[in-house]
Design an enzyme around this catalytic site. Structure first.
Site, mmCIF file in Angstrom:
data_model
loop_
_atom_site.group_PDB
_atom_site.id
_atom_site.type_symbol
_atom_site.label_atom_id
_atom_site.label_comp_id
_atom_site.label_asym_id
_atom_site.label_seq_id
_atom_site.Cartn_x
_atom_site.Cartn_y
_atom_site.Cartn_z
ATOM 1 N N HIS A 127 -2.709 -0.932 0.515
ATOM 2 C CA HIS A 127 -3.039 -1.927 1.530
ATOM 3 C C HIS A 127 -4.324 -2.649 1.162
ATOM 4 O O HIS A 127 -5.059 -2.247 0.250
ATOM 5 C CB HIS A 127 -3.169 -1.278 2.916
ATOM 6 C CG HIS A 127 -4.260 -0.250 3.020
ATOM 7 N ND1 HIS A 127 -4.183 1.012 2.443
ATOM 8 C CD2 HIS A 127 -5.472 -0.298 3.626
ATOM 9 C CE1 HIS A 127 -5.285 1.689 2.698
ATOM 10 N NE2 HIS A 127 -6.100 0.916 3.412
ATOM 11 N N HIS A 129 -7.791 -4.937 2.863
ATOM 12 C CA HIS A 129 -8.602 -5.415 3.986
ATOM 13 C C HIS A 129 -9.130 -6.779 3.552
ATOM 14 O O HIS A 129 -10.023 -6.866 2.697
ATOM 15 C CB HIS A 129 -9.734 -4.439 4.297
ATOM 16 C CG HIS A 129 -9.239 -3.096 4.752
ATOM 17 N ND1 HIS A 129 -8.789 -2.877 6.043
ATOM 18 C CD2 HIS A 129 -9.087 -1.917 4.093
ATOM 19 C CE1 HIS A 129 -8.400 -1.617 6.156
ATOM 20 N NE2 HIS A 129 -8.566 -1.028 4.983
ATOM 21 N N GLU A 187 -14.004 5.618 6.857
ATOM 22 C CA GLU A 187 -14.115 4.307 6.227
ATOM 23 C C GLU A 187 -14.963 3.393 7.100
ATOM 24 O O GLU A 187 -14.760 3.324 8.321
ATOM 25 C CB GLU A 187 -12.738 3.694 5.999
ATOM 26 C CG GLU A 187 -11.919 4.469 4.981
ATOM 27 C CD GLU A 187 -10.736 3.688 4.442
ATOM 28 O OE1 GLU A 187 -10.357 3.939 3.294
ATOM 29 O OE2 GLU A 187 -10.196 2.822 5.158
#
Length: 239
Positions: A127, A129, A187
């Protein structure tokens, strides 16, 4: 974030203003405005393990008085801290996820964060961000963080408690649990909100070949990661 133990956080919002006092326990997160003075001390003879990230994002306002630091909420916060472990986890095929965003705090520069738990022999989806870089701090367990930079070979960082990984903005990555116990990773995002784009979402709008070409990686790698995510999803549904 308080990793273990407990500590008292004392805050002087502005010089000369009344001090605020919060008891923080394991799993609690906090954010203190740059205009405030703050300090920690432990409760009696109890030790505490703390992770502190210094630095914020670009502020939209410089007035911390826009929110009420005494306002309480369902999570038991004071405006400066949030009980992350009291928040229900979001189930994922590979484990679970808890997200806290900037609006949980009385701080115009507050960041967002996610507490990720990956089950043994599982991995998160590949994935991205798109709005911020990511700092990944391993709290428990053993595993790896694999980054997929465009145009070069994937890069893997092995994780154990205390290890920190950094993923630049808009760079793909995934976490894998290589141990026998849960892999827990905190995170931190230098943004006021959490947003991710998974490989499966991208595949729904494009082909494996076009994604591989965009990332300059082998088609087989994208196919393997996609297949791994689908397999975990089927196993989770059966369970």
């Amino acid at each position: 974030m308080i990793v273990s133990g407990s500590a008292i956080l004392e805050i002087e919002p502005r010089k000369g203003e009344a001090q605020l006092r919060d008891l923080l326990r394991a799993g609690d997160v906090w954010s203190v405005p740059a205009t405030a003075n703050a300090w920690f001390h432990c409760c009696e003879d109890q030790a505490a393990s703390v992770i502190a990230f210094i630095g914020g994002r670009e502020a939209n306002t410089s007035d911390p008085g826009l929110c009420n630091p005494f306002a309480d909420d369902t999570q038991g916060g004071s405006g400066f801290h949030h009980r992350l472990m009291a928040q229900p986890a979001l189930d994922r095929p590979w484990g679970s996820l808890r997200v806290v965003e900037a609006d949980a705090f009385c701080d115009p520069d507050a960041l967002s964060a996610a507490l990720i738990e990956v089950s043994p022999s599982s991995q998160t989806d590949l994935h991205w961000h798109l709005n911020t870089a990511v700092w990944s701090i391993c709290l428990e367990g053993e595993g790896s963080l694999t980054q997929v930079p465009a145009g070069i070979s994937p890069q893997t960082t092995f994780l154990k408690p205390g290890q920190v990984g950094h993923v630049p903005r808009a760079e793909g990555y995934y976490l894998r649990n290589d141990g026998q116990t849960m892999l827990t990773v905190l995170e931190i995002f230098r943004s006021d909100h959490y947003h991710d784009l998974s490989l499966h979402e991208w595949l729904a709008a494009s082909s494996v070949e076009s994604i591989a070409a965009h990332l300059c990686v082998d088609v087989g790698m994208i196919a393997r990661l996609s297949h791994a995510g689908e397999t975990q999803g089927r196993l989770s549904t059966r369970l």
